[in-house]
Design a protein around this motif. Structure first.
Motif, PDB file in Angstrom:
ATOM      1  N   TYR A  61      39.937  33.018  37.456  1.00 43.82           N
ATOM      2  CA  TYR A  61      40.156  33.512  38.814  1.00 43.82           C
ATOM      3  C   TYR A  61      39.109  32.930  39.760  1.00 43.82           C
ATOM      4  CZ  TYR A  61      43.299  37.075  36.830  1.00 43.82           C
ATOM      5  OH  TYR A  61      44.318  37.731  36.183  1.00 43.82           O
ATOM      6  N   SER A  62      39.606  32.201  40.755  1.00 45.68           N
ATOM      7  CA  SER A  62      38.735  31.573  41.755  1.00 45.68           C
ATOM      8  C   SER A  62      37.599  30.797  41.098  1.00 45.68           C
ATOM      9  CB  SER A  62      38.187  32.622  42.735  1.00 45.68           C
ATOM     10  OG  SER A  62      39.236  33.216  43.465  1.00 45.68           O
ATOM     11  N   ASP A  63      37.965  30.073  40.030  1.00 42.27           N
ATOM     12  CA  ASP A  63      37.015  29.180  39.356  1.00 42.27           C
ATOM     13  C   ASP A  63      35.742  29.908  38.932  1.00 42.27           C
ATOM     14  OD1 ASP A  63      36.101  26.733  38.355  1.00 42.27           O
ATOM     15  OD2 ASP A  63      35.095  26.226  40.230  1.00 42.27           O
ATOM     16  N   GLY A  64      35.908  31.118  38.416  1.00 42.03           N
ATOM     17  CA  GLY A  64      34.762  31.876  37.925  1.00 42.03           C
ATOM     18  C   GLY A  64      34.088  32.759  38.953  1.00 42.03           C
ATOM     19  N   SER A  65      34.379  32.555  40.233  1.00 46.70           N
ATOM     20  CA  SER A  65      33.679  33.343  41.253  1.00 46.70           C
ATOM     21  C   SER A  65      34.129  34.800  41.265  1.00 46.70           C
ATOM     22  CB  SER A  65      33.853  32.718  42.640  1.00 46.70           C
ATOM     23  OG  SER A  65      35.203  32.715  43.052  1.00 46.70           O
ATOM     24  N   SER A  66      35.339  35.087  40.774  1.00 43.54           N
ATOM     25  CA  SER A  66      35.762  36.484  40.665  1.00 43.54           C
ATOM     26  C   SER A  66      34.859  37.233  39.690  1.00 43.54           C
ATOM     27  CB  SER A  66      37.218  36.572  40.202  1.00 43.54           C
ATOM     28  OG  SER A  66      37.583  37.917  39.946  1.00 43.54           O
ATOM     29  N   GLU A  67      34.568  36.617  38.557  1.00 48.30           N
ATOM     30  CA  GLU A  67      33.657  37.256  37.605  1.00 48.30           C
ATOM     31  C   GLU A  67      32.271  37.445  38.212  1.00 48.30           C
ATOM     32  OE1 GLU A  67      35.173  36.138  33.133  1.00 48.30           O
ATOM     33  OE2 GLU A  67      33.949  34.643  34.172  1.00 48.30           O
ATOM     34  N   GLU A  68      31.806  36.463  38.954  1.00 46.72           N
ATOM     35  CA  GLU A  68      30.478  36.567  39.563  1.00 46.72           C
ATOM     36  C   GLU A  68      30.418  37.731  40.546  1.00 46.72           C
ATOM     37  OE1 GLU A  68      29.752  31.715  39.355  1.00 46.72           O
ATOM     38  OE2 GLU A  68      30.145  32.711  41.277  1.00 46.72           O
ATOM     39  N   ILE A  69      31.413  37.828  41.415  1.00 48.61           N
ATOM     40  CA  ILE A  69      31.453  38.906  42.409  1.00 48.61           C
ATOM     41  C   ILE A  69      31.609  40.257  41.720  1.00 48.61           C
ATOM     42  CG2 ILE A  69      32.876  39.907  44.246  1.00 48.61           C
ATOM     43  CD1 ILE A  69      33.401  37.018  45.195  1.00 48.61           C
ATOM     44  N   THR A  70      32.477  40.301  40.716  1.00 48.53           N
ATOM     45  CA  THR A  70      32.690  41.547  39.979  1.00 48.53           C
ATOM     46  C   THR A  70      31.394  42.021  39.332  1.00 48.53           C
ATOM     47  OG1 THR A  70      35.007  40.996  39.516  1.00 48.53           O
ATOM     48  CG2 THR A  70      33.951  42.617  38.076  1.00 48.53           C
ATOM     49  N   GLY A  71      30.718  41.122  38.654  1.00 43.45           N
ATOM     50  CA  GLY A  71      29.493  41.493  37.958  1.00 43.45           C
ATOM     51  C   GLY A  71      28.413  42.004  38.890  1.00 43.45           C
ATOM     52  N   ARG A  72      28.213  41.316  40.006  1.00 47.32           N
ATOM     53  CA  ARG A  72      27.170  41.752  40.948  1.00 47.32           C
ATOM     54  C   ARG A  72      27.512  43.106  41.561  1.00 47.32           C
ATOM     55  NH1 ARG A  72      26.687  35.974  42.069  1.00 47.32           N
ATOM     56  NH2 ARG A  72      28.304  36.061  43.679  1.00 47.32           N
ATOM     57  N   ALA A  73      28.776  43.299  41.904  1.00 52.68           N
ATOM     58  CA  ALA A  73      29.171  44.565  42.527  1.00 52.68           C
ATOM     59  C   ALA A  73      29.032  45.726  41.545  1.00 52.68           C
ATOM     60  CB  ALA A  73      30.602  44.470  43.037  1.00 52.68           C
ATOM     61  N   ILE A  74      29.500  45.542  40.326  1.00 55.86           N
ATOM     62  CA  ILE A  74      29.396  46.607  39.323  1.00 55.86           C
ATOM     63  C   ILE A  74      27.936  46.967  39.083  1.00 55.86           C
ATOM     64  CG2 ILE A  74      29.761  47.162  36.887  1.00 55.86           C
ATOM     65  CD1 ILE A  74      32.303  47.256  38.598  1.00 55.86           C
ATOM     66  N   ARG A  75      27.113  45.966  39.002  1.00 52.00           N
ATOM     67  CA  ARG A  75      25.686  46.198  38.755  1.00 52.00           C
ATOM     68  C   ARG A  75      25.042  46.991  39.893  1.00 52.00           C
ATOM     69  NH1 ARG A  75      24.617  41.387  37.810  1.00 52.00           N
ATOM     70  NH2 ARG A  75      23.838  40.692  39.837  1.00 52.00           N
ATOM     71  N   ASP A  76      25.498  46.764  41.123  1.00 53.44           N
ATOM     72  CA  ASP A  76      24.860  47.383  42.283  1.00 53.44           C
ATOM     73  C   ASP A  76      25.419  48.756  42.644  1.00 53.44           C
ATOM     74  OD1 ASP A  76      23.297  45.137  42.469  1.00 53.44           O
ATOM     75  OD2 ASP A  76      24.406  44.248  44.146  1.00 53.44           O
ATOM     76  N   VAL A  77      26.700  49.014  42.337  1.00 50.87           N
ATOM     77  CA  VAL A  77      27.313  50.245  42.851  1.00 50.87           C
ATOM     78  C   VAL A  77      27.571  51.304  41.785  1.00 50.87           C
ATOM     79  CG1 VAL A  77      28.425  48.909  44.679  1.00 50.87           C
ATOM     80  CG2 VAL A  77      29.735  49.502  42.631  1.00 50.87           C
ATOM     81  N   THR A  78      27.406  50.965  40.511  1.00 51.43           N
ATOM     82  CA  THR A  78      27.655  51.966  39.479  1.00 51.43           C
ATOM     83  C   THR A  78      26.855  51.627  38.237  1.00 51.43           C
ATOM     84  OG1 THR A  78      29.400  53.150  38.267  1.00 51.43           O
ATOM     85  CG2 THR A  78      29.655  50.764  38.494  1.00 51.43           C
ATOM     86  N   ASP A  79      26.950  52.475  37.237  1.00 52.90           N
ATOM     87  CA  ASP A  79      26.280  52.246  35.961  1.00 52.90           C
ATOM     88  C   ASP A  79      27.213  51.446  35.064  1.00 52.90           C
ATOM     89  OD1 ASP A  79      25.360  52.631  33.216  1.00 52.90           O
ATOM     90  OD2 ASP A  79      24.017  54.157  34.027  1.00 52.90           O
TER      91      ASP A  79
END
Length: 323
Positions: A61-79
């Motif tokens: 998805y989006s050449d890996g950038s979906s995983e990057e965005i997902t990972g950073r958001a999960i790390r910042d907004v939840t456990d």
């Protein structure tokens, strides 16, 4: 939000899975309609606040950038331990030999890359995105078993294949004592119900959790038939999925039921998917707040047997599409 177990496992997930294909760098990959990081993060934060704990992305998805965005958001907004994070492997990530597919080499390399992009040391659900006809299924299954035993993957899932292929994979895993697939991510909605013929009975029999992708038929079930969107104009894959004259009648029936219930068309279409016992959670793509609101509201919308029958009545058989 309601929660349920993924198939016959003990893993609890929200009844709505947030599809992360909507999030990514528009300049990377082939999804120019995807939301950039700032907009994506806002949607993810709202999803977490609404009780969604299940997130599905993929390496392609989006050449890996979906995983990057997902990972950073999960790390910042939840456990991290409070969410179920799913990703997928199969598609081409780089040119040359072994840059795609389900060989042992590709699986191990792509898992390491996904973990790095997601910023985590394990994935809850690691799914094969498609069947790989060029790799022996035994090689794929043994490699997947090894990544579970390594602790880097908790559960295994599959997506979009023929029922005989999925049955073969389940049988071989059992014969060899390998970890089996626990979920099937398939193409299922009111416009395409072909999975009801073989795949869903197989999943029900084997205790497999079904995670339908495109439960709103790329948005066609949520708007007038002739209405288009920015995504529909550039979504070449989606254009191949829905182009049947009979589909219009189904969309019109959804509109009728929605008007009678005082609900949106998206809520009715998702409530229909959620009414199927074999379905664990539909994977819902979100680019606007209203999309998320509809998905959450659909969990509480209970359709009557008569409404379900009316929604299903206009359906005509379709060619299998999506893989």
């Amino acid at each position: 939000m309601e929660y349920t177990r993924l198939g016959s496992t003990g893993l609890q997930v929200s009844r709505i899975c947030l599809g992360m294909m909507s999030f990514g760098d528009p300049a990377r990959g082939n999804h120019p309609w995807s939301l950039p990081e700032e907009d994506s993060r806002r949607v993810i934060e709202k999803a977490v606040a609404a009780g969604i704990t299940f997130f599905d992305t993929a390496n392609v998805y989006s050449d890996g950038s979906s995983e990057e965005i997902t990972g950073r958001a999960i790390r910042d907004v939840t456990d991290r331990d409070d969410v179920v994070l799913a990703t997928k492997v199969h598609g081409r990530m780089r040119p040359g030999p072994n840059g795609a597919g389900l060989s042992r080499k590709a699986i191990i390399r792509e898992l390491e890359d996904s973990l790095r992009r997601l910023g985590t040391d394990y994935v809850d659900l690691y799914q094969v995105h498609r069947w790989d006809p060029h790799t022996p299924i035994e090689e794929t299954l043994e490699a997947l078993d090894s990544v579970v035993r390594s602790g880097k993957v908790r559960y295994l899932g599959a997506s979009s294949m023929w029922a005989w292929q999925f049955s073969k994979a389940l049988y071989l895993a059992g014969e060899h004592g390998w970890h089996r697939f626990v979920s099937m991510q398939d193409h299922y909605n009111l416009l395409n119900r072909e999975e009801e013929r073989e795949m869903h009975p197989l999943c029900a029999d084997q205790g497999i959790g079904v995670l339908p992708w495109s439960p709103l038929a790329r948005g066609k079930l949520t708007r007038d038939w002739d209405e288009s969107t920015e995504r529909s104009g550039t979504d070449e894959f989606g254009k191949r999925l829905y182009d049947e004259a009979s589909d219009r009648a189904v969309v019109e029936r959804v509109t009728e039921v929605a008007a009678e219930r005082g609900a949106s068309r998206a809520q009715v279409a998702l409530a229909w998917v959620l009414s199927k016992p074999v379905v664990t959670a539909p994977i819902v793509g979100v680019t606007k707040d209203a999309h998320l609101d509809d998905a959450v509201a659909a969990v509480d919308l209970r359709l009557t047997d008569e409404e379900v029958a009316r929604l299903e009545e206009p359906y005509t058989p379709h060619a299998v599409a999506g893989f």
